[in-house]
Design an enzyme around this catalytic site. Structure first.
Site, PDB file in Angstrom:
ATOM      1  N   HIS A 186       8.834   4.197  -6.328  1.00 18.84           N
ATOM      2  CA  HIS A 186       8.951   2.962  -7.143  1.00 18.84           C
ATOM      3  C   HIS A 186       9.090   3.344  -8.401  1.00 18.84           C
ATOM      4  CE1 HIS A 186       7.561  -0.951  -8.427  1.00 18.84           C
ATOM      5  NE2 HIS A 186       7.387  -1.364  -7.260  1.00 18.84           N
ATOM      6  N   GLN A 237      10.128   6.552  -0.533  1.00 22.52           N
ATOM      7  CA  GLN A 237      10.688   5.617  -1.561  1.00 22.52           C
ATOM      8  C   GLN A 237       9.876   6.012  -3.040  1.00 22.52           C
ATOM      9  OE1 GLN A 237       9.697   1.152  -1.700  1.00 22.52           O
ATOM     10  NE2 GLN A 237      12.215   1.355  -1.794  1.00 22.52           N
ATOM     11  N   LEU A 276       0.407   1.075  -9.154  1.00 19.98           N
ATOM     12  CA  LEU A 276       1.651   0.188  -9.262  1.00 19.98           C
ATOM     13  C   LEU A 276       1.439  -1.061 -10.281  1.00 19.98           C
ATOM     14  CD1 LEU A 276       4.201   0.172  -7.520  1.00 19.98           C
ATOM     15  CD2 LEU A 276       3.169  -1.797  -6.564  1.00 19.98           C
ATOM     16  N   ARG A 283      15.125  -0.110  -5.619  1.00 21.94           N
ATOM     17  CA  ARG A 283      14.169   0.941  -6.189  1.00 21.94           C
ATOM     18  C   ARG A 283      14.635   2.087  -6.237  1.00 21.94           C
ATOM     19  NH1 ARG A 283       8.798  -1.393  -3.188  1.00 21.94           N
ATOM     20  NH2 ARG A 283       8.749  -3.251  -4.416  1.00 21.94           N
ATOM     21  N   PHE A 306      13.270 -10.405  -6.660  1.00 19.52           N
ATOM     22  CA  PHE A 306      13.039  -9.150  -6.501  1.00 19.52           C
ATOM     23  C   PHE A 306      14.061  -8.341  -6.392  1.00 19.52           C
ATOM     24  CE2 PHE A 306       8.985  -6.988  -5.176  1.00 19.52           C
ATOM     25  CZ  PHE A 306       7.861  -7.730  -5.925  1.00 19.52           C
ATOM     26  N   GLU A 331       3.973   0.473   8.312  1.00 20.98           N
ATOM     27  CA  GLU A 331       4.635   1.418   7.452  1.00 20.98           C
ATOM     28  C   GLU A 331       4.774   2.867   8.385  1.00 20.98           C
ATOM     29  OE1 GLU A 331       3.310   1.516   3.511  1.00 20.98           O
ATOM     30  OE2 GLU A 331       4.338   3.386   3.036  1.00 20.98           O
ATOM     31  N   GLU A 350       6.723  -4.557  -8.753  1.00 15.31           N
ATOM     32  CA  GLU A 350       8.102  -5.035  -8.989  1.00 15.31           C
ATOM     33  C   GLU A 350       8.197  -6.705  -9.588  1.00 15.31           C
ATOM     34  OE1 GLU A 350      11.022  -3.397  -6.480  1.00 15.31           O
ATOM     35  OE2 GLU A 350      12.324  -5.410  -6.413  1.00 15.31           O
ATOM     36  N   ARG A 379      13.834   0.779   1.141  1.00 16.22           N
ATOM     37  CA  ARG A 379      13.247  -0.445   1.610  1.00 16.22           C
ATOM     38  C   ARG A 379      13.460  -1.336   0.423  1.00 16.22           C
ATOM     39  NH1 ARG A 379       8.394  -2.976   0.080  1.00 16.22           N
ATOM     40  NH2 ARG A 379       7.450  -1.109  -0.373  1.00 16.22           N
ATOM     41  N   HIS A 417       5.821   5.942  -3.299  1.00 15.55           N
ATOM     42  CA  HIS A 417       5.153   4.335  -2.884  1.00 15.55           C
ATOM     43  C   HIS A 417       5.424   4.223  -1.408  1.00 15.55           C
ATOM     44  CE1 HIS A 417       4.513   0.540  -3.684  1.00 15.55           C
ATOM     45  NE2 HIS A 417       5.468  -0.138  -3.150  1.00 15.55           N
TER      46      HIS A 417
HETATM   47  C1  LIG Z   1      -0.094  -0.607  -4.596  1.00 17.02           C
HETATM   48  C2  LIG Z   1       1.001  -1.193  -3.317  1.00 17.02           C
HETATM   49  C3  LIG Z   1       1.690  -2.453  -3.537  1.00 17.02           C
HETATM   50  C4  LIG Z   1       2.622  -2.822  -2.430  1.00 17.02           C
HETATM   51  N1  LIG Z   1       3.327  -4.105  -2.984  1.00 17.02           N
HETATM   52  C5  LIG Z   1       3.937  -4.812  -1.872  1.00 17.02           C
HETATM   53  C6  LIG Z   1       4.685  -5.918  -1.950  1.00 17.02           C
HETATM   54  O1  LIG Z   1       4.269  -6.532  -2.944  1.00 17.02           O
HETATM   55  N2  LIG Z   1       5.244  -6.525  -1.082  1.00 17.02           N
HETATM   56  C7  LIG Z   1       5.655  -5.588  -0.036  1.00 17.02           C
HETATM   57  O2  LIG Z   1       6.423  -6.136   1.098  1.00 17.02           O
HETATM   58  N3  LIG Z   1       5.161  -4.405   0.409  1.00 17.02           N
HETATM   59  C8  LIG Z   1       4.424  -3.830  -0.662  1.00 17.02           C
HETATM   60  N4  LIG Z   1       3.787  -2.765  -0.494  1.00 17.02           N
HETATM   61  C9  LIG Z   1       3.894  -2.032   0.689  1.00 17.02           C
HETATM   62  C10 LIG Z   1       2.993  -2.602   1.757  1.00 17.02           C
HETATM   63  O3  LIG Z   1       1.815  -2.744   1.406  1.00 17.02           O
HETATM   64  C11 LIG Z   1       2.811  -1.725   3.068  1.00 17.02           C
HETATM   65  O4  LIG Z   1       3.675  -0.978   3.400  1.00 17.02           O
HETATM   66  C12 LIG Z   1       2.097  -2.317   4.220  1.00 17.02           C
HETATM   67  O5  LIG Z   1       1.011  -3.248   3.713  1.00 17.02           O
HETATM   68  C13 LIG Z   1       1.666  -1.502   5.358  1.00 17.02           C
HETATM   69  O6  LIG Z   1       0.802  -1.945   6.205  1.00 17.02           O
HETATM   70  P1  LIG Z   1       0.130  -1.165   7.443  1.00 17.02           P
HETATM   71  O7  LIG Z   1      -0.533  -2.356   8.127  1.00 17.02           O
HETATM   72  O8  LIG Z   1       1.381  -0.723   8.060  1.00 17.02           O
HETATM   73  O9  LIG Z   1      -0.801  -0.261   6.836  1.00 17.02           O
HETATM   74  P2  LIG Z   1      -1.963  -0.224   5.965  1.00 17.02           P
HETATM   75  O10 LIG Z   1      -2.278  -1.643   5.122  1.00 17.02           O
HETATM   76  O11 LIG Z   1      -1.865   1.006   4.802  1.00 17.02           O
HETATM   77  O12 LIG Z   1      -3.199   0.030   6.850  1.00 17.02           O
HETATM   78  C14 LIG Z   1      -3.410   1.307   7.711  1.00 17.02           C
HETATM   79  C15 LIG Z   1      -4.573   1.194   8.242  1.00 17.02           C
HETATM   80  O13 LIG Z   1      -4.806   2.321   9.156  1.00 17.02           O
HETATM   81  C16 LIG Z   1      -6.157   2.738   9.007  1.00 17.02           C
HETATM   82  N5  LIG Z   1      -5.908   4.211   9.498  1.00 17.02           N
HETATM   83  C17 LIG Z   1      -5.069   5.159   9.047  1.00 17.02           C
HETATM   84  N6  LIG Z   1      -5.469   6.433   9.583  1.00 17.02           N
HETATM   85  C18 LIG Z   1      -6.550   6.214  10.500  1.00 17.02           C
HETATM   86  C19 LIG Z   1      -7.142   7.075  11.388  1.00 17.02           C
HETATM   87  N7  LIG Z   1      -7.038   8.508  11.280  1.00 17.02           N
HETATM   88  N8  LIG Z   1      -8.257   6.503  11.934  1.00 17.02           N
HETATM   89  C20 LIG Z   1      -8.452   5.355  11.804  1.00 17.02           C
HETATM   90  N9  LIG Z   1      -8.002   4.446  10.833  1.00 17.02           N
HETATM   91  C21 LIG Z   1      -6.664   4.897  10.350  1.00 17.02           C
HETATM   92  C22 LIG Z   1      -6.417   2.359   7.711  1.00 17.02           C
HETATM   93  O14 LIG Z   1      -8.119   2.519   7.804  1.00 17.02           O
HETATM   94  C23 LIG Z   1      -6.028   1.033   7.246  1.00 17.02           C
HETATM   95  O15 LIG Z   1      -6.837   0.015   7.958  1.00 17.02           O
HETATM   96  C24 LIG Z   1       2.701  -2.066  -1.563  1.00 17.02           C
HETATM   97  C25 LIG Z   1       2.430  -0.944  -1.268  1.00 17.02           C
HETATM   98  C26 LIG Z   1       1.572  -0.398  -2.166  1.00 17.02           C
HETATM   99  C27 LIG Z   1       0.877   0.923  -2.102  1.00 17.02           C
END
Ligand SMILES: Cc1cc2nc3c(=O)[nH]c(=O)nc-3n(C[C@H](O)[C@H](O)[C@H](O)COP(=O)(O)OP(=O)(O)OC[C@H]3O[C@@H](n4cnc5c(N)ncnc54)[C@H](O)[C@@H]3O)c2cc1C
Length: 598
Positions: free
Chosen positions: A256, A254, A266, A300, A141, A398, A269, A409, A367
């Site tokens: 992508h 960021q 997406l 990136r 990566f 995040e 990568e 990142r 991204h």
């Molecule tokens: C298409 C894509 C591909 C990716 N690929 C990779 C990868 O291969 N490797 C890597 O390391 N990272 C990758 N990333 C980044 C990574 O997926 C995210 O940074 C990470 O999964 C974020 O996890 P999280 O638990 O912080 O948030 P999320 O998984 O985004 O979850 C957020 C949660 O908050 C809840 N929420 C938000 N606002 C509210 C509200 N007001 N009330 C109630 N609930 C709420 C939502 O319902 C959800 O359950 C990718 C991102 C994208 C967009």
């Protein structure tokens, strides 16, 4: 449930992605009886499930075949052979990737605990791809000097999220699915709960808890072209900021390098990790000019800037010259079908190209949010530069800025960040509750204030449409606070955001009904995006240097004398963000700042 009823839990987690689900699962497993998770969408629709490429960790299962070059074949490391990777190397790559803005103590924790977290996933039954001898498979990566992206084809996030969600259910975590958090209750620097709407019923409740965690994810939806899910509107970040919590390093967004042209969806990568090329309209592998050592696998920020420069200088593809080709054809059908099946389907469905025999048009896409709610390595949210804890309030994933990614990142480090720090926050909250934290009283009726806010939005007869305001925000953020920035454009973005905030006050919500009113949710989300976008722009204006993803054409150099600091933004009434600056944690003996070259 009557609407006036107050809901009470020991631990309340907002967000059911990897960060929130890990925290909930761990706290419950540690013996906290009453752990609940709110999610505005079904937990398994959280954006974590969309992650494709991999999760980082120096497992030492795979190495490049000797003499095969930077994109040559990989092989499993035979038992007994010397390892090629180490936690220290992962730490160094992450620090360098962060352009030295990442806090090195937190980075060390993340890279060290990666190993445990990965094996914990494996022992919980996560279906990783495998090496021939059955170890977890790894791929290359960007910005990582060894193949350390542990993966499950291009469905990595999906399998991780299912694994952890199942475990949370197994440990009796209660889920409030399709509940929307609207407010955070903090008094005297102590968090006392949240206010949330049951979207199906349209009812609003005060939810009290001894500890609250925000794992609410990123905010790519503030941009026009983005890889992010519709739900990624930065609610948690805006709600915390409105409650007086500082946001850190928000200017670092960021882009992508490989979003599908015009759609932003997406193309992982992993496409380049598996050996894909980037070509301009002359069919040149232009990365040779920008990062000869790493080519397409430079980090990136660098690859996105290189693409944008090719586009700006007239070497883009497609009719408007705004695209770049992603070439996977030489990987061959078998490898594409085995390693990149989802990516292939996306290209066929959205741009009508089968990467097995066609060039896929792509462009940079918003991204990932490096910035967020300022927190320490236990997810403990801090109130100020001195690190004063906001008692009972935690953040991870995040939405948080524990600052492991600094200014940029590295791919695969954010599934890791969400997992490691979600898990650590789960332990920290369990300790907090089990050491006798009390349920703190709440003054007044916070739910009533949110009901009044909703009623005012529904009653607003305004002449604007919320959707138009939101679209104009995305346009100005993309045009004026995107990959390349300068004073004039950022000033324009700031002026336009002020105008949009005023227009929002005159915007009407079309749907007036109470049940499952998605129009109302979109209004609240637009309000949140208008709130934190101003913080992104304020930080970008203040930071007169170029570092990682923040690239100022009027200040093209990194300036460690002035800007080797984190930006902290507090809400300052209607005047917008008040900025202050926090030192970066650096081990000057071990990882002193260096020029960042690839
Ligand atoms: C298409 C894509 C591909 C990716 N690929 C990779 C990868 O291969 N490797 C890597 O390391 N990272 C990758 N990333 C980044 C990574 O997926 C995210 O940074 C990470 O999964 C974020 O996890 P999280 O638990 O912080 O948030 P999320 O998984 O985004 O979850 C957020 C949660 O908050 C809840 N929420 C938000 N606002 C509210 C509200 N007001 N009330 C109630 N609930 C709420 C939502 O319902 C959800 O359950 C990718 C991102 C994208 C967009």
């Amino acid at each position: 449930m009557p609407e006036t009823e107050i809901i009470v839990h020991d631990i309340l987690i907002v967000g059911a992605g990897l960060a929130g689900s890990w925290a909930a699962m761990v706290a419950a497993k540690q013996g906290v009886q009453d752990v609940a998770v709110l999610s505005k969408i079904h937990p398994l629709r959280s954006h974590s499930g969309a992650a494709q490429g991999g999760i980082a960790g120096a497992l030492n299962n795979v190495r490049p075949v000797a003499g095969g070059g930077p994109d040559g074949p990989l092989e499993q490391i035979p038992a007994g052979d010397a390892p090629i990777d180490s936690v220290d190397l992962h730490v160094f790559d992450t620090i360098k990737g962060s352009d030295w803005l990442g806090d090195q103590d937190a980075i060390e924790i993340m890279c060290r605990e990666a190993i445990d977290v990965l094996y914990e996933y494996e022992h919980m039954g996560c279906v990783f791809s495998r090496t021939p001898d059955g170890r977890i498979a790894q791929r290359r990566f960007g910005g990582h000097s060894t193949p350390r992206a542990n993966y499950a084809a291009d469905w990595t996030g999906h399998v991780l999220l299912h694994t952890i969600h199942e475990q949370a259910l197994r440990h009796k975590v209660k889920f409030y699915n399709e509940w929307y958090c609207m407010d955070l209750i903090i008094e005297d620097n102590v968090c006392r709960g949240v206010v949330a709407m049951d979207v199906l019923q349209g009812k609003i409740y005060t939810m009290r808890a001894k500890a609250v965690l925000f794992g609410t994810g990123g905010y790519g939806r503030a941009y026009k072209i983005t890889s992010n899910a519709f739900a990624n509107t930065g609610d948690g970040v805006a709600i915390a900021y409105n409650a007086g919590i500082p946001l850190m390093d928000m200017e670092f967004v960021q882009f992508h390098p490989t979003g599908l042209y015009k759609h932003g969806i997406l193309m992982s990568e992993a496409c380049r990790g598996e050996g894909g090329y980037l070509l301009n309209n002359k069919h040149e592998r232009f990365m040779e000019r920008y990062a000869k050592g790493k080519m397409e696998l430079a980090p990136r920020d660098l690859v996105s800037r290189s693409e944008q420069q090719e586009i700006d200088e007239g070497r883009g593809v497609e009719a408007d010259g705004q695209g770049i080709w992603l070439d996977l054809r030489h990987l061959g059908r078998e490898k594409i079908m085995e390693r990149l099946p989802q990516v292939r389907e996306l290209a066929i469905d959205f741009v009508g190209v089968d990467p097995i025999d066609g060039l896929v048009p792509i462009q940079p896409t918003a991204h990932y949010s490096m910035g967020g709610i300022a927190a320490d390595a236990d997810g403990q949210v801090i109130a100020d530069l001195a690190g004063t804890p906001v008692v009972g309030f935690y953040a991870a994933g995040e939405a948080a800025c524990i600052s492991v990614h600094g200014a940029n990142r590295l791919g695969t480090n954010s599934l890791l960040d969400a997992s490691v720090f979600g898990r650590r926050a789960g332990y920290a909250m369990a300790r907090f509750v089990q050491n006798g934290a009390a349920l703190q009283p709440v003054s007044g009726d916070p739910a009533q204030r949110s009901r009044a806010r909703v009623q005012a939005l529904l009653d607003n007869p305004g002449t604007e449409l919320v959707e138009d305001v939101a679209q104009d925000l995305k346009t100005t953020m993309t045009n004026n606070c995107g990959i390349f920035r300068d004073e004039a454009r950022l000033q324009q973005a700031m002026r336009e955001i002020k105008v949009l905030q005023a227009r929002f006050k005159n915007a009407r919500t079309m749907d007036k009904s109470s049940r499952f009113n998605t129009d109302l949710l979109a209004t609240l989300e637009a309000d949140h995006m208008l709130t934190f976008s101003e913080v992104i722009v304020a930080g970008a204006l203040a930071r007169q240097e170029s570092r990682g993803a923040h690239s100022r054409t009027d200040f093209p150099q990194r300036d460690d004398d002035r800007w080797l600091v984190h930006t902290m933004a507090h809400k300052n009434g209607a005047d917008g963000p008040q900025l202050s600056f926090k030192p970066v944690t650096i081990d000057y003996d071990k990882y002193p700042p260096q020029e960042r070259k690839y």
